[in-house]
Scaffold this active site. Structure first.
Site, mmCIF file in Angstrom:
data_model
loop_
_atom_site.group_PDB
_atom_site.id
_atom_site.type_symbol
_atom_site.label_atom_id
_atom_site.label_comp_id
_atom_site.label_asym_id
_atom_site.label_seq_id
_atom_site.Cartn_x
_atom_site.Cartn_y
_atom_site.Cartn_z
ATOM 1 N N LYS A 92 2.600 -2.433 8.959
ATOM 2 C CA LYS A 92 1.759 -3.055 7.939
ATOM 3 C C LYS A 92 1.073 -4.321 8.474
ATOM 4 O O LYS A 92 1.424 -4.818 9.553
ATOM 5 C CB LYS A 92 2.629 -3.350 6.716
ATOM 6 C CG LYS A 92 3.214 -2.076 6.054
ATOM 7 C CD LYS A 92 4.042 -2.438 4.824
ATOM 8 C CE LYS A 92 4.542 -1.218 4.087
ATOM 9 N NZ LYS A 92 5.274 -1.602 2.837
ATOM 10 N N TYR A 126 -1.099 4.311 -2.639
ATOM 11 C CA TYR A 126 0.022 3.794 -3.442
ATOM 12 C C TYR A 126 -0.165 4.094 -4.933
ATOM 13 O O TYR A 126 0.401 3.387 -5.777
ATOM 14 C CB TYR A 126 0.186 2.286 -3.212
ATOM 15 C CG TYR A 126 0.843 1.938 -1.892
ATOM 16 C CD1 TYR A 126 2.197 2.229 -1.664
ATOM 17 C CD2 TYR A 126 0.138 1.303 -0.875
ATOM 18 C CE1 TYR A 126 2.815 1.906 -0.458
ATOM 19 C CE2 TYR A 126 0.753 0.971 0.337
ATOM 20 C CZ TYR A 126 2.093 1.269 0.523
ATOM 21 O OH TYR A 126 2.704 0.942 1.708
ATOM 22 N N ASN A 163 6.917 -6.260 3.973
ATOM 23 C CA ASN A 163 8.125 -5.730 4.608
ATOM 24 C C ASN A 163 7.864 -4.918 5.874
ATOM 25 O O ASN A 163 8.652 -4.048 6.241
ATOM 26 C CB ASN A 163 8.970 -4.965 3.593
ATOM 27 C CG ASN A 163 8.210 -3.823 2.955
ATOM 28 O OD1 ASN A 163 7.078 -3.551 3.320
ATOM 29 N ND2 ASN A 163 8.850 -3.154 2.012
ATOM 30 N N HIS A 204 6.093 0.934 6.679
ATOM 31 C CA HIS A 204 6.194 2.000 5.669
ATOM 32 C C HIS A 204 6.911 3.195 6.263
ATOM 33 O O HIS A 204 6.749 3.502 7.444
ATOM 34 C CB HIS A 204 4.785 2.437 5.235
ATOM 35 C CG HIS A 204 4.784 3.668 4.377
ATOM 36 N ND1 HIS A 204 5.048 3.634 3.035
ATOM 37 C CD2 HIS A 204 4.597 4.989 4.687
ATOM 38 C CE1 HIS A 204 5.005 4.877 2.547
ATOM 39 N NE2 HIS A 204 4.731 5.715 3.532
ATOM 40 N N GLU A 234 0.775 11.992 3.158
ATOM 41 C CA GLU A 234 0.396 10.701 3.744
ATOM 42 C C GLU A 234 -0.178 10.867 5.156
ATOM 43 O O GLU A 234 -1.134 10.175 5.534
ATOM 44 C CB GLU A 234 1.608 9.775 3.753
ATOM 45 C CG GLU A 234 2.026 9.368 2.345
ATOM 46 C CD GLU A 234 3.374 8.662 2.262
ATOM 47 O OE1 GLU A 234 3.796 8.339 1.138
ATOM 48 O OE2 GLU A 234 4.011 8.438 3.317
HETATM 49 N N1 UDP Z 1 6.835 -3.642 -3.219
HETATM 50 C C1 UDP Z 1 6.682 -4.908 -3.767
HETATM 51 N N2 UDP Z 1 7.514 -5.303 -4.778
HETATM 52 C C2 UDP Z 1 8.500 -4.491 -5.276
HETATM 53 C C3 UDP Z 1 8.654 -3.216 -4.722
HETATM 54 C C4 UDP Z 1 7.807 -2.821 -3.699
HETATM 55 O O1 UDP Z 1 5.796 -5.649 -3.363
HETATM 56 O O2 UDP Z 1 9.234 -4.913 -6.190
HETATM 57 C C5 UDP Z 1 5.943 -3.195 -2.138
HETATM 58 C C6 UDP Z 1 6.601 -3.171 -0.767
HETATM 59 O O3 UDP Z 1 5.613 -3.497 0.222
HETATM 60 C C7 UDP Z 1 7.033 -1.716 -0.658
HETATM 61 C C8 UDP Z 1 5.867 -1.009 -1.340
HETATM 62 O O4 UDP Z 1 5.513 -1.857 -2.426
HETATM 63 O O5 UDP Z 1 7.228 -1.310 0.678
HETATM 64 C C9 UDP Z 1 6.165 0.374 -1.855
HETATM 65 O O6 UDP Z 1 7.324 0.297 -2.689
HETATM 66 P P1 UDP Z 1 8.457 1.414 -2.601
HETATM 67 O O7 UDP Z 1 9.359 1.204 -3.763
HETATM 68 O O8 UDP Z 1 7.844 2.760 -2.421
HETATM 69 O O9 UDP Z 1 9.273 0.980 -1.289
HETATM 70 P P2 UDP Z 1 9.385 1.654 0.166
HETATM 71 O O10 UDP Z 1 9.313 3.137 -0.023
HETATM 72 O O11 UDP Z 1 8.226 1.116 0.979
HETATM 73 O O12 UDP Z 1 10.702 1.202 0.712
HETATM 74 MG MG MG Z 2 8.009 4.322 -1.056
#
Ligand code: UDP
Ligand code: MG
Length: 139
Positions: free
Chosen positions: A11, A51, A114, A117, A128
């Protein structure tokens, strides 16, 4: 796409901090083969679509701003049990909860930013991967 593939993005925060090489080294050392890879930047429309499942969530606007603010590395990775093993390698969504030695523990700053992805299912890995790559870009 075969079910032994997953999709990842390094990212914008990881790219900005110069972590591309270190993260790719860790991915390769963990047994993943790079099937497709490029440096690219998502538009707002791209990120809103990618997203889309999160569009009702309170963090959606921030997530779109973050994911479009600079280049990312998009890649398709291959390994037995790729989706699950890659989620293990990257660690929990919130780096504060991520296990020692995971990519998010090592390189992520916060829940929002974070570093990396990883697809959450074989079906989403295929969707994706196809979002970012044509068949001629997959090896
Ligand atoms: N994210 C965020 N706040 C939250 C949860 C998620 O900003 O409370 C962001 C974070 O960058 C995350 C992305 O949204 O990686 C997608 O969320 P997901 O729950 O799908 O997490 P992932 O699959 O990336 O672990
Ligand atoms: Mg996710």
């Amino acid at each position: 796409m075969a079910t032994n593939r997953t999709f990842t993005m390094l990212k914008p925060d990881a790219v900005e901090k110069g972590h591309i090489g270190a993260i790719l080294e860790k991915i390769s050392a963990s047994g993943f083969r790079i099937v497709a890879m490029k440096l690219t930047q998502m538009t707002k429309a791209d990120a809103q679509s990618f997203y889309g499942i999160h569009k009702e969530r309170p963090f959606f606007g921030e997530l779109v701003d973050y994911m479009t603010r600079g280049p990312i590395v998009a890649a398709i990775l291959e390994k037995d049990n790729a989706v699950e093993d890659f989620r293990t390698l990257i660690g929990a969504t919130n780096p504060a909860d991520a296990a020692e030695g995971t990519i998010r523990k090592m390189y992520a700053a916060s829940l929002g930013e974070n570093a990396v992805h990883g697809s959450d299912s074989d079906e989403n890995a295929a969707i994706e991967g196809a979002f970012h790559f044509s068949g001629r870009e997959m090896f």
